[in-house]
Design an enzyme around this catalytic site. Structure first.
Site, PDB file in Angstrom:
ATOM      1  N   ILE A 153       0.842  -1.206   0.000  1.00  0.00           N
ATOM      2  CA  ILE A 153       0.000   0.000   0.000  1.00  0.00           C
ATOM      3  C   ILE A 153       0.872   1.250   0.000  1.00  0.00           C
ATOM      4  CG2 ILE A 153      -1.777   1.287   1.237  1.00  0.00           C
ATOM      5  CD1 ILE A 153      -2.686  -1.457   2.431  1.00  0.00           C
ATOM      6  N   ARG A 230      -2.901   0.755  11.426  1.00  0.00           N
ATOM      7  CA  ARG A 230      -3.605   0.251  12.599  1.00  0.00           C
ATOM      8  C   ARG A 230      -3.510   1.281  13.722  1.00  0.00           C
ATOM      9  NH1 ARG A 230      -5.932  -2.644   9.790  1.00  0.00           N
ATOM     10  NH2 ARG A 230      -6.140  -4.899   9.845  1.00  0.00           N
ATOM     11  N   ASP A 254      -8.023   6.841  10.134  1.00  0.00           N
ATOM     12  CA  ASP A 254      -8.980   5.836   9.676  1.00  0.00           C
ATOM     13  C   ASP A 254      -9.139   4.734  10.716  1.00  0.00           C
ATOM     14  OD1 ASP A 254     -10.576   4.871   7.348  1.00  0.00           O
ATOM     15  OD2 ASP A 254      -9.278   3.115   7.548  1.00  0.00           O
ATOM     16  N   GLU A 259     -11.114   0.194  18.558  1.00  0.00           N
ATOM     17  CA  GLU A 259     -12.309   0.453  17.728  1.00  0.00           C
ATOM     18  C   GLU A 259     -13.521  -0.302  18.262  1.00  0.00           C
ATOM     19  OE1 GLU A 259     -11.109  -0.533  13.733  1.00  0.00           O
ATOM     20  OE2 GLU A 259      -9.483   0.906  13.792  1.00  0.00           O
ATOM     21  N   HIS A 277     -12.718   3.192  10.117  1.00  0.00           N
ATOM     22  CA  HIS A 277     -11.933   2.107   9.502  1.00  0.00           C
ATOM     23  C   HIS A 277     -12.532   1.769   8.131  1.00  0.00           C
ATOM     24  CE1 HIS A 277      -9.155  -1.483  10.526  1.00  0.00           C
ATOM     25  NE2 HIS A 277      -9.238  -1.344   9.210  1.00  0.00           N
TER      26      HIS A 277
HETATM   27  P1  NAP Z   1       2.934  -4.975   3.497  1.00  0.00           P
HETATM   28  O1  NAP Z   1       3.035  -5.056   2.023  1.00  0.00           O
HETATM   29  O2  NAP Z   1       3.324  -6.156   4.302  1.00  0.00           O
HETATM   30  O3  NAP Z   1       3.782  -3.712   3.953  1.00  0.00           O
HETATM   31  C1  NAP Z   1       4.033  -3.435   5.282  1.00  0.00           C
HETATM   32  C2  NAP Z   1       5.303  -2.595   5.363  1.00  0.00           C
HETATM   33  O4  NAP Z   1       5.514  -2.281   6.721  1.00  0.00           O
HETATM   34  C3  NAP Z   1       6.528  -3.352   4.861  1.00  0.00           C
HETATM   35  O5  NAP Z   1       7.154  -2.626   3.847  1.00  0.00           O
HETATM   36  C4  NAP Z   1       7.393  -3.545   6.089  1.00  0.00           C
HETATM   37  O6  NAP Z   1       8.767  -3.353   5.761  1.00  0.00           O
HETATM   38  C5  NAP Z   1       6.887  -2.477   7.049  1.00  0.00           C
HETATM   39  N1  NAP Z   1       6.967  -2.932   8.432  1.00  0.00           N
HETATM   40  C6  NAP Z   1       6.488  -4.087   8.945  1.00  0.00           C
HETATM   41  N2  NAP Z   1       6.784  -4.193  10.237  1.00  0.00           N
HETATM   42  C7  NAP Z   1       7.486  -3.082  10.559  1.00  0.00           C
HETATM   43  C8  NAP Z   1       8.095  -2.619  11.755  1.00  0.00           C
HETATM   44  N3  NAP Z   1       8.053  -3.337  12.882  1.00  0.00           N
HETATM   45  N4  NAP Z   1       8.733  -1.424  11.714  1.00  0.00           N
HETATM   46  C9  NAP Z   1       8.777  -0.699  10.574  1.00  0.00           C
HETATM   47  N5  NAP Z   1       8.233  -1.087   9.414  1.00  0.00           N
HETATM   48  C10 NAP Z   1       7.595  -2.273   9.405  1.00  0.00           C
HETATM   49  O7  NAP Z   1       1.459  -4.617   3.955  1.00  0.00           O
HETATM   50  P2  NAP Z   1       0.352  -3.768   3.169  1.00  0.00           P
HETATM   51  O8  NAP Z   1      -0.433  -4.675   2.294  1.00  0.00           O
HETATM   52  O9  NAP Z   1       0.987  -2.561   2.592  1.00  0.00           O
HETATM   53  O10 NAP Z   1      -0.577  -3.365   4.412  1.00  0.00           O
HETATM   54  C11 NAP Z   1      -0.043  -2.645   5.496  1.00  0.00           C
HETATM   55  C12 NAP Z   1      -1.023  -2.586   6.643  1.00  0.00           C
HETATM   56  O11 NAP Z   1      -2.068  -1.669   6.337  1.00  0.00           O
HETATM   57  C13 NAP Z   1      -1.776  -3.881   6.952  1.00  0.00           C
HETATM   58  O12 NAP Z   1      -1.013  -4.759   7.739  1.00  0.00           O
HETATM   59  C14 NAP Z   1      -3.009  -3.395   7.670  1.00  0.00           C
HETATM   60  O13 NAP Z   1      -2.792  -3.370   9.057  1.00  0.00           O
HETATM   61  C15 NAP Z   1      -3.203  -1.968   7.148  1.00  0.00           C
HETATM   62  N6  NAP Z   1      -4.421  -1.844   6.325  1.00  0.00           N
HETATM   63  C16 NAP Z   1      -5.398  -1.010   6.737  1.00  0.00           C
HETATM   64  C17 NAP Z   1      -6.548  -0.872   5.971  1.00  0.00           C
HETATM   65  C18 NAP Z   1      -7.646   0.042   6.382  1.00  0.00           C
HETATM   66  O14 NAP Z   1      -8.793  -0.214   6.047  1.00  0.00           O
HETATM   67  N7  NAP Z   1      -7.346   1.119   7.076  1.00  0.00           N
HETATM   68  C19 NAP Z   1      -6.686  -1.596   4.792  1.00  0.00           C
HETATM   69  C20 NAP Z   1      -5.659  -2.435   4.410  1.00  0.00           C
HETATM   70  C21 NAP Z   1      -4.512  -2.562   5.172  1.00  0.00           C
HETATM   71  P3  NAP Z   1       9.935  -4.081   6.605  1.00  0.00           P
HETATM   72  O15 NAP Z   1       9.602  -5.539   6.605  1.00  0.00           O
HETATM   73  O16 NAP Z   1      11.164  -3.733   5.846  1.00  0.00           O
HETATM   74  O17 NAP Z   1       9.910  -3.497   7.969  1.00  0.00           O
HETATM   75  C1  8YV Z   2     -10.761  -3.845   6.307  1.00  0.00           C
HETATM   76  C2  8YV Z   2      -8.212  -3.882   6.886  1.00  0.00           C
HETATM   77  O1  8YV Z   2     -11.396  -2.662   6.702  1.00  0.00           O
HETATM   78  O2  8YV Z   2      -7.231  -5.190   5.192  1.00  0.00           O
HETATM   79  C3  8YV Z   2      -7.159  -4.797   6.357  1.00  0.00           C
HETATM   80  O3  8YV Z   2      -6.246  -5.115   7.113  1.00  0.00           O
HETATM   81  O4  8YV Z   2      -8.095  -3.406   7.965  1.00  0.00           O
HETATM   82  C4  8YV Z   2      -9.343  -3.483   6.022  1.00  0.00           C
HETATM   83  O5  8YV Z   2      -9.171  -3.782   4.702  1.00  0.00           O
HETATM   84  C5  8YV Z   2     -11.088  -4.960   7.202  1.00  0.00           C
HETATM   85  O6  8YV Z   2     -10.574  -6.154   6.731  1.00  0.00           O
HETATM   86  C6  8YV Z   2     -12.608  -5.056   7.487  1.00  0.00           C
HETATM   87  O7  8YV Z   2     -13.247  -5.946   6.648  1.00  0.00           O
END
Ligand code: NAP
Ligand code: 8YV
Length: 311
Positions: A153, A230, A254, A259, A277
């Site tokens: 992301i 998160r 977000d 939550e 969220h």
């Molecule tokens: P991803 O591809 O695994 O990317 C996570 C990044 O975070 C990696 O580049 C990683 O790099 C870094 N990271 C992991 N642990 C770390 C630490 N302890 N310190 C510093 N950097 C760290 O994951 P993604 O698909 O981009 O998703 C990221 C997160 O977004 C998800 O895990 C989820 O919690 C959140 N999310 C939220 C929503 C929402 O609705 N708000 C939706 C989707 C996802 P390194 O391994 O080099 O540290």
């Molecule tokens: C969703 C998320 O809002 O992908 C995640 O980690 O936090 C979000 O995409 C969640 O999965 C609720 O369905």
């Protein structure tokens, strides 16, 4: 014989009907008496469909002794009891990539909303207050963007920010060799560099309260914090204090530590934009997430490898 599946969390609209074609489906999430349902069917359940927010609780796992797979709608694994589930040999599937665009769009939208006072302006007009108390906004284009977590992301956020002529820096544990952005091995240093700091690392103990008072101090009085990762990653008390005392300019959130509880102090702040969220919540993305939940369960129960396993 059809395998029995438990729906343990809110599902995208295309999931249950499809699962019912191939499986016996029990909707625990929507059950009138979830405890009774679990007592009746728990030992027969072989698959769980849930989401990244509701996940699975230890109590639920206790009631599912024959569970083989958890298919979660979402990418975060912090609510999936991963250590215990792995130790028990239960497979886990998530929904990577299909949500990147919408979560990235929302990060950019929040930057604009906070900096350009979009929500405050809307509230003013509706209340007949017009420009009262608005002051001037803050430019986004050409500013410095810090990304905490340049993963799937984070990279999409960076690409969008390039179109705003932003200078981009990032922090995570490893340097990415294939990007032109500046790597900071210290989060405090990234915050010091940043006008906007976007948080998009996974939740869980490794990132717990990583964005703390020191990081917010480094972001500084002009700085804006955006969190689409998160809530647990940000020290909410430190954030509230920094906002109250004008030690940062604003925040777009977000996600929250507990939550749907939101620190009440934030509710009264015009410099804060809040959301339930909601960053991946578009029809297109949720249908794609739902399809992956269905396809992973189908793959598992027809003896094929999972499409998107948690590595
Ligand atoms: P991803 O591809 O695994 O990317 C996570 C990044 O975070 C990696 O580049 C990683 O790099 C870094 N990271 C992991 N642990 C770390 C630490 N302890 N310190 C510093 N950097 C760290 O994951 P993604 O698909 O981009 O998703 C990221 C997160 O977004 C998800 O895990 C989820 O919690 C959140 N999310 C939220 C929503 C929402 O609705 N708000 C939706 C989707 C996802 P390194 O391994 O080099 O540290
Ligand atoms: C969703 C998320 O809002 O992908 C995640 O980690 O936090 C979000 O995409 C969640 O999965 C609720 O369905």
């Amino acid at each position: 014989m059809k395998a029995e599946i438990l729906i343990a969390g809110r599902m995208p609209p295309n999931v249950i009907e499809q699962l019912e074609e191939d499986f016996i489906v029990h909707d625990w999430n929507g059950a009138a008496d979830p405890q009774a349902l679990l007592a009746a069917v728990g030992p027969r359940i072989r698959g769980v469909a849930t989401n990244a927010v509701q996940g699975v609780t230890p109590e639920l796992l206790d009631a599912l002794p024959n569970l083989e797979i958890i298919a979660s709608s979402g990418i975060g694994t912090d609510a999936l009891q991963l250590e215990r589930v792995r130790a028990a040999g239960i497979k886990v599937a998530v929904t990577p990539d299909v949500l990147n665009d919408d979560v990235a769009d929302m990060a950019i939208a929040r930057m604009l909303a906070v900096a350009r006072k979009i929500c405050q302006g809307d509230r003013n007009v509706r209340a007949g207050r017009w420009l009262e108390g608005m002051g001037l906004g803050y430019r986004v284009s050409g500013k410095r963007l810090g990304i905490l977590g340049l993963g799937r992301i984070g990279r999409v956020i960076a690409r969008r920010a390039e179109a705003f002529d932003m200078e981009i820096g990032y922090h995570q544990r490893h340097r990415n060799l294939d990007v032109p952005y500046t790597y900071f091995d210290s989060l405090v240093e990234l915050a010091r560099f940043s006008d906007f700091l976007v948080v998009v690392v996974p939740g869980g103990p490794a990132t717990e309260k990583m964005v703390n008072r020191e990081v917010l101090e480094a972001l500084g009085p002009e700085g804006i914090l955006i969190n689409v990762g998160r809530g647990s990653t940000v020290d909410e008390q430190a954030l509230v204090a920094a906002l109250q005392e004008g030690r940062i300019r604003g925040a777009g959130l977000d996600v929250f530590a507990n939550e749907p509880h939101v620190p009440p102090e934030l509710l009264a702040m015009d410099q804060v934009v809040l959301a339930p969220h909601y960053a991946s919540a578009t029809i297109e993305t949720r249908l794609a997430m739902g399809q992956l939940v269905v396809d992973n369960l189908r793959a598992h129960f027809s003896g094929k490898p999972l499409l998107t396993p948690v590595e």
